[in-house]
Scaffold this active site. Structure first.
Site, PDB file in Angstrom:
ATOM      1  N   ASP A 210      -2.155 -28.245  32.239  1.00  0.00           N
ATOM      2  CA  ASP A 210      -1.827 -26.863  31.869  1.00  0.00           C
ATOM      3  C   ASP A 210      -1.158 -26.901  30.483  1.00  0.00           C
ATOM      4  O   ASP A 210      -1.170 -27.932  29.804  1.00  0.00           O
ATOM      5  CB  ASP A 210      -0.993 -26.155  32.950  1.00  0.00           C
ATOM      6  CG  ASP A 210       0.435 -26.676  33.057  1.00  0.00           C
ATOM      7  OD1 ASP A 210       0.806 -27.604  32.299  1.00  0.00           O
ATOM      8  OD2 ASP A 210       1.185 -26.163  33.907  1.00  0.00           O
TER       9      ASP A 210
ATOM     10  N   CYS B 220       1.029 -31.565  34.421  1.00  0.00           N
ATOM     11  CA  CYS B 220       1.678 -30.253  34.277  1.00  0.00           C
ATOM     12  C   CYS B 220       3.143 -30.539  33.933  1.00  0.00           C
ATOM     13  O   CYS B 220       3.469 -31.682  33.610  1.00  0.00           O
ATOM     14  CB  CYS B 220       1.497 -29.375  35.516  1.00  0.00           C
ATOM     15  SG  CYS B 220       2.250 -29.993  37.027  1.00  0.00           S
TER      16      CYS B 220
ATOM     17  N   THR C 242       6.146 -30.666  35.681  1.00  0.00           N
ATOM     18  CA  THR C 242       6.799 -31.651  36.547  1.00  0.00           C
ATOM     19  C   THR C 242       5.804 -32.595  37.209  1.00  0.00           C
ATOM     20  O   THR C 242       6.194 -33.644  37.726  1.00  0.00           O
ATOM     21  CB  THR C 242       7.555 -30.938  37.688  1.00  0.00           C
ATOM     22  OG1 THR C 242       6.601 -30.135  38.408  1.00  0.00           O
ATOM     23  CG2 THR C 242       8.678 -30.075  37.162  1.00  0.00           C
TER      24      THR C 242
ATOM     25  N   HIS D 141      -1.332 -49.810  47.197  1.00  0.00           N
ATOM     26  CA  HIS D 141      -1.171 -49.450  48.607  1.00  0.00           C
ATOM     27  C   HIS D 141      -1.925 -48.184  49.007  1.00  0.00           C
ATOM     28  O   HIS D 141      -2.312 -48.037  50.166  1.00  0.00           O
ATOM     29  CB  HIS D 141       0.313 -49.272  48.945  1.00  0.00           C
ATOM     30  CG  HIS D 141       1.066 -50.568  49.018  1.00  0.00           C
ATOM     31  ND1 HIS D 141       2.329 -50.670  49.547  1.00  0.00           N
ATOM     32  CD2 HIS D 141       0.729 -51.828  48.605  1.00  0.00           C
ATOM     33  CE1 HIS D 141       2.740 -51.926  49.476  1.00  0.00           C
ATOM     34  NE2 HIS D 141       1.787 -52.643  48.893  1.00  0.00           N
TER      35      HIS D 141
ATOM     36  N   HIS E 242      -3.698 -51.834  54.416  1.00  0.00           N
ATOM     37  CA  HIS E 242      -3.684 -50.476  53.866  1.00  0.00           C
ATOM     38  C   HIS E 242      -4.966 -49.705  54.161  1.00  0.00           C
ATOM     39  O   HIS E 242      -4.970 -48.477  54.157  1.00  0.00           O
ATOM     40  CB  HIS E 242      -3.413 -50.526  52.355  1.00  0.00           C
ATOM     41  CG  HIS E 242      -2.141 -51.227  52.033  1.00  0.00           C
ATOM     42  ND1 HIS E 242      -0.905 -50.720  52.381  1.00  0.00           N
ATOM     43  CD2 HIS E 242      -1.911 -52.432  51.450  1.00  0.00           C
ATOM     44  CE1 HIS E 242       0.031 -51.569  52.009  1.00  0.00           C
ATOM     45  NE2 HIS E 242      -0.550 -52.617  51.450  1.00  0.00           N
TER      46      HIS E 242
HETATM   47  C1  RB5 Z   1       4.638 -24.281  33.972  1.00  0.00           C
HETATM   48  O1  RB5 Z   1       5.727 -23.646  33.389  1.00  0.00           O
HETATM   49  C2  RB5 Z   1       5.093 -25.196  35.105  1.00  0.00           C
HETATM   50  O2  RB5 Z   1       5.487 -24.423  36.191  1.00  0.00           O
HETATM   51  C3  RB5 Z   1       3.981 -26.143  35.494  1.00  0.00           C
HETATM   52  O3  RB5 Z   1       3.602 -26.879  34.382  1.00  0.00           O
HETATM   53  C4  RB5 Z   1       4.297 -27.171  36.555  1.00  0.00           C
HETATM   54  O4  RB5 Z   1       5.485 -27.835  36.289  1.00  0.00           O
HETATM   55  C5  RB5 Z   1       4.208 -26.716  37.944  1.00  0.00           C
HETATM   56  O5  RB5 Z   1       4.416 -27.468  38.895  1.00  0.00           O
END
Ligand code: RB5
Length: 152
Positions: A8, A65, A67, A98, A133
């Protein structure tokens, strides 16, 4: 080996760096976007990459993305996907050894570009250990099949 990559708006700069790295490693890389810093919804791009891996169009996927959490949630909805959020080298290595992870997810706002590149190198070069595994992965597959039957 063909890898699909997507992100994203929180991952566009890192995505470009990882595409260059993959080509330098001799790995074919298909870019599923996004390509602009404009805010987008991560499920739209997570779906494209996860579908490509799930249907066998490509061998593996990489998603970025902010996080890594949103992309992980999306990817693990797809049949046969074992997506692993790896923001450190040990997890990246273990997710291949694993879990035979077929999608690597990275938090672009958590990990610096140099560490992210090392995570990709380790993840691409580590083999599944097999052995005990395999039975565990088969159990995951069975759960997936049971859930799919309930849903139909
Ligand atoms: C975008 O602001 C953020 O929410 C997205 O990149 C991500 O971290 C969502 O899990």
């Amino acid at each position: 080996m063909v890898v699909a990559i997507g992100c994203d708006h929180a991952g566009i700069e890192l995505k470009q760096e990882l595409i260059s790295l993959l080509w330098d490693m001799g790995i074919e890389c298909l870019d599923y976007g996004t390509d602009s810093p404009q805010s987008v919804d991560y499920p739209d791009f997570g779906e494209k990459v996860s579908d490509a891996v799930s249907t066998g169009k490509v061998d593996r996927g990489i998603l970025i993305c902010g996080t890594g959490i949103g992309m992980s949630i999306v990817a693990n909805k797809f049949p046969g996907i074992r997506a692993s959020l790896c923001n450190d080298l040990f997890t990246a290595k273990m997710s291949r050894m694993h879990n035979d992870a077929n999608i690597l997810v990275i938090g672009g706002r958590i990990v610096g570009n140099d560490l992210a590149k090392e995570i990709v190198r380790v993840w691409m070069n580590t083999l599944f250990e097999g052995g005990r595994h395999i039975n565990r992965l088969n159990k995951i597959k069975q759960i997936e099949e049971r859930i799919t039957r309930h849903g139909s």
